[in-house]
Design a protein around this motif. Structure first.
Motif, PDB file in Angstrom:
ATOM      1  N   GLN A  81       0.829  -1.204   0.000  1.00  0.00           N
ATOM      2  CA  GLN A  81       0.000   0.000   0.000  1.00  0.00           C
ATOM      3  C   GLN A  81       0.864   1.256   0.000  1.00  0.00           C
ATOM      4  O   GLN A  81       0.524   2.252  -0.634  1.00  0.00           O
ATOM      5  N   PHE A  82       1.995   1.191   0.706  1.00  0.00           N
ATOM      6  CA  PHE A  82       2.898   2.342   0.720  1.00  0.00           C
ATOM      7  C   PHE A  82       3.538   2.537  -0.646  1.00  0.00           C
ATOM      8  O   PHE A  82       3.651   3.661  -1.132  1.00  0.00           O
ATOM      9  N   LEU A  83       3.976   1.440  -1.279  1.00  0.00           N
ATOM     10  CA  LEU A  83       4.591   1.559  -2.601  1.00  0.00           C
ATOM     11  C   LEU A  83       3.595   2.096  -3.627  1.00  0.00           C
ATOM     12  O   LEU A  83       3.999   2.714  -4.621  1.00  0.00           O
ATOM     13  N   ALA A  84       2.311   1.865  -3.389  1.00  0.00           N
ATOM     14  CA  ALA A  84       1.296   2.420  -4.293  1.00  0.00           C
ATOM     15  C   ALA A  84       1.314   3.943  -4.265  1.00  0.00           C
ATOM     16  O   ALA A  84       0.840   4.600  -5.202  1.00  0.00           O
ATOM     17  N   THR A  85       1.878   4.513  -3.191  1.00  0.00           N
ATOM     18  CA  THR A  85       1.994   5.973  -3.102  1.00  0.00           C
ATOM     19  C   THR A  85       3.295   6.476  -3.704  1.00  0.00           C
ATOM     20  O   THR A  85       3.538   7.683  -3.711  1.00  0.00           O
ATOM     21  N   ARG A  86       4.155   5.577  -4.202  1.00  0.00           N
ATOM     22  CA  ARG A  86       5.469   5.972  -4.684  1.00  0.00           C
ATOM     23  C   ARG A  86       5.691   5.523  -6.126  1.00  0.00           C
ATOM     24  O   ARG A  86       6.546   4.683  -6.414  1.00  0.00           O
ATOM     25  N   PRO A  87       4.932   6.092  -7.076  1.00  0.00           N
ATOM     26  CA  PRO A  87       5.161   5.757  -8.479  1.00  0.00           C
ATOM     27  C   PRO A  87       6.540   6.163  -8.971  1.00  0.00           C
ATOM     28  O   PRO A  87       7.010   5.668  -9.987  1.00  0.00           O
ATOM     29  N   ASP A  88       7.213   7.066  -8.240  1.00  0.00           N
ATOM     30  CA  ASP A  88       8.573   7.437  -8.624  1.00  0.00           C
ATOM     31  C   ASP A  88       9.550   6.282  -8.431  1.00  0.00           C
ATOM     32  O   ASP A  88      10.609   6.251  -9.040  1.00  0.00           O
ATOM     33  N   ILE A  89       9.184   5.310  -7.602  1.00  0.00           N
ATOM     34  CA  ILE A  89      10.054   4.175  -7.328  1.00  0.00           C
ATOM     35  C   ILE A  89       9.695   2.980  -8.202  1.00  0.00           C
ATOM     36  O   ILE A  89      10.564   2.364  -8.817  1.00  0.00           O
ATOM     37  N   ILE A  90       8.413   2.647  -8.277  1.00  0.00           N
ATOM     38  CA  ILE A  90       8.009   1.408  -8.951  1.00  0.00           C
ATOM     39  C   ILE A  90       7.288   1.664 -10.273  1.00  0.00           C
ATOM     40  O   ILE A  90       6.895   0.705 -10.945  1.00  0.00           O
ATOM     41  N   GLY A  91       7.104   2.926 -10.636  1.00  0.00           N
ATOM     42  CA  GLY A  91       6.419   3.238 -11.888  1.00  0.00           C
ATOM     43  C   GLY A  91       4.918   3.388 -11.675  1.00  0.00           C
ATOM     44  O   GLY A  91       4.338   2.747 -10.795  1.00  0.00           O
ATOM     45  N   PRO A  92       4.272   4.231 -12.466  1.00  0.00           N
ATOM     46  CA  PRO A  92       2.846   4.528 -12.259  1.00  0.00           C
ATOM     47  C   PRO A  92       1.920   3.348 -12.510  1.00  0.00           C
ATOM     48  O   PRO A  92       0.894   3.217 -11.843  1.00  0.00           O
ATOM     49  N   GLU A  93       2.259   2.484 -13.468  1.00  0.00           N
ATOM     50  CA  GLU A  93       1.362   1.368 -13.763  1.00  0.00           C
ATOM     51  C   GLU A  93       1.327   0.376 -12.611  1.00  0.00           C
ATOM     52  O   GLU A  93       0.255  -0.060 -12.177  1.00  0.00           O
ATOM     53  N   LEU A  94       2.499   0.004 -12.108  1.00  0.00           N
ATOM     54  CA  LEU A  94       2.557  -0.922 -10.981  1.00  0.00           C
ATOM     55  C   LEU A  94       1.946  -0.285  -9.737  1.00  0.00           C
ATOM     56  O   LEU A  94       1.242  -0.953  -8.964  1.00  0.00           O
ATOM     57  N   ALA A  95       2.207   1.003  -9.536  1.00  0.00           N
ATOM     58  CA  ALA A  95       1.605   1.703  -8.391  1.00  0.00           C
ATOM     59  C   ALA A  95       0.094   1.684  -8.495  1.00  0.00           C
ATOM     60  O   ALA A  95      -0.613   1.485  -7.493  1.00  0.00           O
ATOM     61  N   GLY A  96      -0.423   1.883  -9.706  1.00  0.00           N
ATOM     62  CA  GLY A  96      -1.871   1.840  -9.900  1.00  0.00           C
ATOM     63  C   GLY A  96      -2.445   0.471  -9.580  1.00  0.00           C
ATOM     64  O   GLY A  96      -3.516   0.357  -8.970  1.00  0.00           O
ATOM     65  N   ASP A  97      -1.727  -0.593  -9.958  1.00  0.00           N
ATOM     66  CA  ASP A  97      -2.199  -1.947  -9.653  1.00  0.00           C
ATOM     67  C   ASP A  97      -2.219  -2.200  -8.148  1.00  0.00           C
ATOM     68  O   ASP A  97      -3.114  -2.880  -7.634  1.00  0.00           O
ATOM     69  N   LEU A  98      -1.235  -1.663  -7.440  1.00  0.00           N
ATOM     70  CA  LEU A  98      -1.149  -1.919  -6.000  1.00  0.00           C
ATOM     71  C   LEU A  98      -2.187  -1.144  -5.201  1.00  0.00           C
ATOM     72  O   LEU A  98      -2.430  -1.469  -4.041  1.00  0.00           O
ATOM     73  N   THR A  99      -2.781  -0.115  -5.781  1.00  0.00           N
ATOM     74  CA  THR A  99      -3.837   0.607  -5.054  1.00  0.00           C
ATOM     75  C   THR A  99      -5.031  -0.289  -4.789  1.00  0.00           C
ATOM     76  O   THR A  99      -5.829  -0.006  -3.889  1.00  0.00           O
ATOM     77  N   SER A 100      -5.160  -1.367  -5.556  1.00  0.00           N
ATOM     78  CA  SER A 100      -6.275  -2.287  -5.347  1.00  0.00           C
ATOM     79  C   SER A 100      -5.921  -3.416  -4.385  1.00  0.00           C
ATOM     80  O   SER A 100      -6.718  -4.338  -4.190  1.00  0.00           O
ATOM     81  N   LEU A 101      -4.716  -3.373  -3.786  1.00  0.00           N
ATOM     82  CA  LEU A 101      -4.305  -4.414  -2.848  1.00  0.00           C
ATOM     83  C   LEU A 101      -5.298  -4.487  -1.690  1.00  0.00           C
ATOM     84  O   LEU A 101      -5.513  -3.515  -0.968  1.00  0.00           O
ATOM     85  N   GLN A 102      -5.909  -5.621  -1.522  1.00  0.00           N
ATOM     86  CA  GLN A 102      -6.948  -5.781  -0.508  1.00  0.00           C
ATOM     87  C   GLN A 102      -6.324  -6.034   0.860  1.00  0.00           C
ATOM     88  O   GLN A 102      -5.539  -6.962   1.035  1.00  0.00           O
ATOM     89  N   ASP A 103      -6.652  -5.194   1.810  1.00  0.00           N
ATOM     90  CA  ASP A 103      -6.169  -5.337   3.179  1.00  0.00           C
ATOM     91  C   ASP A 103      -7.225  -6.100   3.974  1.00  0.00           C
ATOM     92  O   ASP A 103      -7.883  -5.550   4.853  1.00  0.00           O
ATOM     93  N   LYS A 104      -7.381  -7.372   3.646  1.00  0.00           N
ATOM     94  CA  LYS A 104      -8.389  -8.206   4.299  1.00  0.00           C
ATOM     95  C   LYS A 104      -7.761  -9.507   4.756  1.00  0.00           C
ATOM     96  O   LYS A 104      -7.086 -10.184   3.987  1.00  0.00           O
ATOM     97  N   LEU A 105      -7.966  -9.839   6.021  1.00  0.00           N
ATOM     98  CA  LEU A 105      -7.480 -11.090   6.581  1.00  0.00           C
ATOM     99  C   LEU A 105      -8.607 -11.729   7.391  1.00  0.00           C
ATOM    100  O   LEU A 105      -9.562 -11.044   7.785  1.00  0.00           O
ATOM    101  N   PRO A 106      -8.517 -13.019   7.661  1.00  0.00           N
ATOM    102  CA  PRO A 106      -9.546 -13.649   8.501  1.00  0.00           C
ATOM    103  C   PRO A 106      -9.590 -12.994   9.875  1.00  0.00           C
ATOM    104  O   PRO A 106      -8.535 -12.615  10.419  1.00  0.00           O
ATOM    105  N   PRO A 107     -10.761 -12.855  10.475  1.00  0.00           N
ATOM    106  CA  PRO A 107     -10.847 -12.245  11.811  1.00  0.00           C
ATOM    107  C   PRO A 107     -10.264 -13.168  12.872  1.00  0.00           C
ATOM    108  O   PRO A 107     -10.201 -14.387  12.698  1.00  0.00           O
ATOM    109  N   PHE A 108      -9.807 -12.574  13.977  1.00  0.00           N
ATOM    110  CA  PHE A 108      -9.367 -13.397  15.103  1.00  0.00           C
ATOM    111  C   PHE A 108     -10.576 -13.690  15.993  1.00  0.00           C
ATOM    112  O   PHE A 108     -11.611 -13.021  15.899  1.00  0.00           O
TER     113      PHE A 108
END
Length: 534
Positions: A81-108
């Protein structure tokens, strides 16, 4: 040595998971990779017997990377999620793909949640809440329950609230992975000179600082409280209230929001909400928070926004916040407004004045580069403008002119892109520049017009006045010193050791700039400035 071994072990495991998802050496990028890396590729694909079968490697490079990071757990999800904010490092296309990274895990388990809540608020769950639901959402750091408070004088029938609880043991797991990230960043910065411009250690530190804030829910509550104060009089935007009595480091309780998720466009339309107004509202609210307050919600995607029955945007999840100082706000407002007005030379001048571009570079060449990026935007339908391509060109300009990475501005730019996406989801024909112009113009009139200049001059005069108030004391000390010196004079002159004399001379030279006569001159200039402004 032990740290190196541990870090290598953790990073090797991560590399193997990335490799099984074809995300470590993606097919799309192999032509650009050094041969030594390609030689290591088969090792990353080997599956040990206890690791099970191969993972699905369908989808493009960004989708595979997002899947792999999710499989690696909380710290890697946050890294993605942090790299999605840094297109200067990983490029805008990859950053755009990472914005959809789902922050979902099974509940405890519920029993564990009740235990953590009781430890956090210092009382049994049943004394604080009449109802506590099963988890309704679970992410990498915390999960959320719906609850109802016990009746009290303020709420005789209780109050519906959301209760956020940190995952057990999450701090230790994050600390271990972050230590590995630091080791890798330090190693890269020490041994690979081209990467130093991107400041990898500072990047990891920024990630670590953000995670620390998210690990203390009192800080998130404080961010919500601060933004609620800042926006109390803003039409069309509001922030849930915090229940401080039921909030601690690991537990946060806030007002329950009844509204339609911003992601459910069909439901919003069916409810009769003005979608064009919502598009303008999300852009203008974000700019107001950033430019007026210097404090903005830096994760303002559809999942963190609701629309209540009155049409207000309601923001939740304040774990990632951004701050920019007064100077950065002024420069950013002038830059954005200059782009809207297509005054590229002025935008270039602002970059040089702010120190964003080295003074050795050409202002006019930089203005020409800005024109090449911005001109394709104007005169085209908003739906045809690719923010990804725009960012790609902007960061190419960054490299060409040796601009140093500015994390706070990168975060602001990333959030602007996300917010624009929300606005266009509300209204596909939305134009960010048309929405931004009145906010930026009003801010500049307020902060840079004649009244603001008078206020600044008055503030400067007050500061000079406080300095001048100490002038009698300074003169008195000078008089006493002169008298003592006079008493120390004999026929041969003043009896001062040569070393002392040298030190006094040096001190006088250093203090020359602060002599009373200089302060009097500055005070006179300040008075003249105020008189001219009036």
């Amino acid at each position: 040595m032990l740290r190196t071994v541990r870090s290598l072990a953790r990073l090797t495991r991560a590399a193997r998971v990335l490799g099984t998802h074809d995300a470590l050496f993606p097919l799309e990028l192999r032509e650009e990779m050094p041969r030594i890396l390609l030689a290591l590729m088969p090792l990353a694909k080997i599956r040990l017997p206890w690791e099970g079968t191969s993972e699905d490697t369908s989808g493009d490079a960004g989708e595979r990377l997002a899947t792999a990071l999710a499989a690696l757990g909380p710290a890697y999800i946050k890294l993605g999620q942090f790299l999605a904010t840094r297109p200067d490092i990983i490029g805008p296309e990859l950053a755009g793909d990472l914005t959809s990274l789902q922050d979902k895990l099974p509940p405890f388990p519920m029993d564990e949640a009740r235990r953590l809540i009781e430890e956090g608020i210092g009382k049994p769950v049943d004394q604080a809440f009449s109802v506590l639901s099963e988890p309704i959402a679970a992410a990498s750091i915390a999960q959320v329950h719906r609850a109802r408070t016990q009746p009290d004088e303020t709420y005789p029938e209780g109050r519906d609230v959301a209760v956020k609880v940190l995952r057990p043991g999450i701090e230790r797991r994050f600390n271990d992975d972050l230590d590995s990230f630091f080791w890798a960043a330090e190693t890269i910065e020490r041994n690979y000179a081209p990467a130093r411009r991107l400041r990898p250690v500072e990047i990891v530190q920024t990630l670590a600082d953000g995670v620390k804030l998210e690990m203390d829910l009192r800080l998130e509550a404080a961010a919500m409280s601060e933004m609620a104060e800042n926006t109390a009089k803003d039409a069309g935007f509001r922030v849930p209230q915090i229940d401080w009595e039921r909030t601690s480091k690991r537990v946060m309780t806030m007002e329950w929001i009844e509204g339609i998720p911003a992601s459910d466009r069909a439901a919003l339309v069916a409810a009769g909400h003005d979608m064009k107004r919502l598009g303008r509202q999300v852009i203008q609210s974000f700019l107001l928070h950033a430019m007026r307050d210097g404090f903005f919600h830096a994760d303002m995607h559809q999942g963190n926004l609701f629309v209540d029955a009155d049409g207000n945007l309601v923001a939740v999840d304040f774990g990632i916040m951004g701050r920019i100082g007064p100077n950065e706000r002024r420069f950013m407002a002038e830059i954005l407004y200059g782009l809207i007005m297509r005054d590229y030379v002025r935008v270039a001048e602002i970059h040089f004045e702010a120190g964003y571009v080295p003074a050795t570079k050409s202002k006019y060449a930089f203005a020409q580069a800005l024109r090449s990026v911005a001109e394709p935007i104007f005169g085209r339908p908003a739906s045809e403008v690719s923010m990804g391509k725009l960012l790609a060109q902007l960061f190419q300009v960054t490299e060409q002119f040796d601009m140093r990475t500015r994390p706070e501005l990168i975060l602001l730019q990333k959030t602007m892109v996300v917010v624009e996406g929300v606005a266009r989801d509300f209204d596909p024909e939305h134009n960010i520049w048309e929405s931004a112009e009145p906010v930026l113009k009003a801010w500049m009139v307020e902060k840079m017009g004649p009244e603001a200049r008078i206020e600044e001059a008055a503030a400067g005069a007050m500061q000079l006045g406080r300095m001048m108030s100490h002038l009698p004391e300074v003169l008195d000390r000078a008089e006493r010193t002169a008298r003592l010196l006079a008493e120390s004079v004999d026929e041969e002159g003043v009896r001062i050791h040569p070393t002392s004399a040298e030190r006094i001379a040096n001190a006088q030279e250093r203090r020359g700039r602060g002599s009373p006569l200089i302060w009097l001159a500055i005070g006179a200039l300040g008075a003249l400035l105020i008189a001219n402004l009036l």
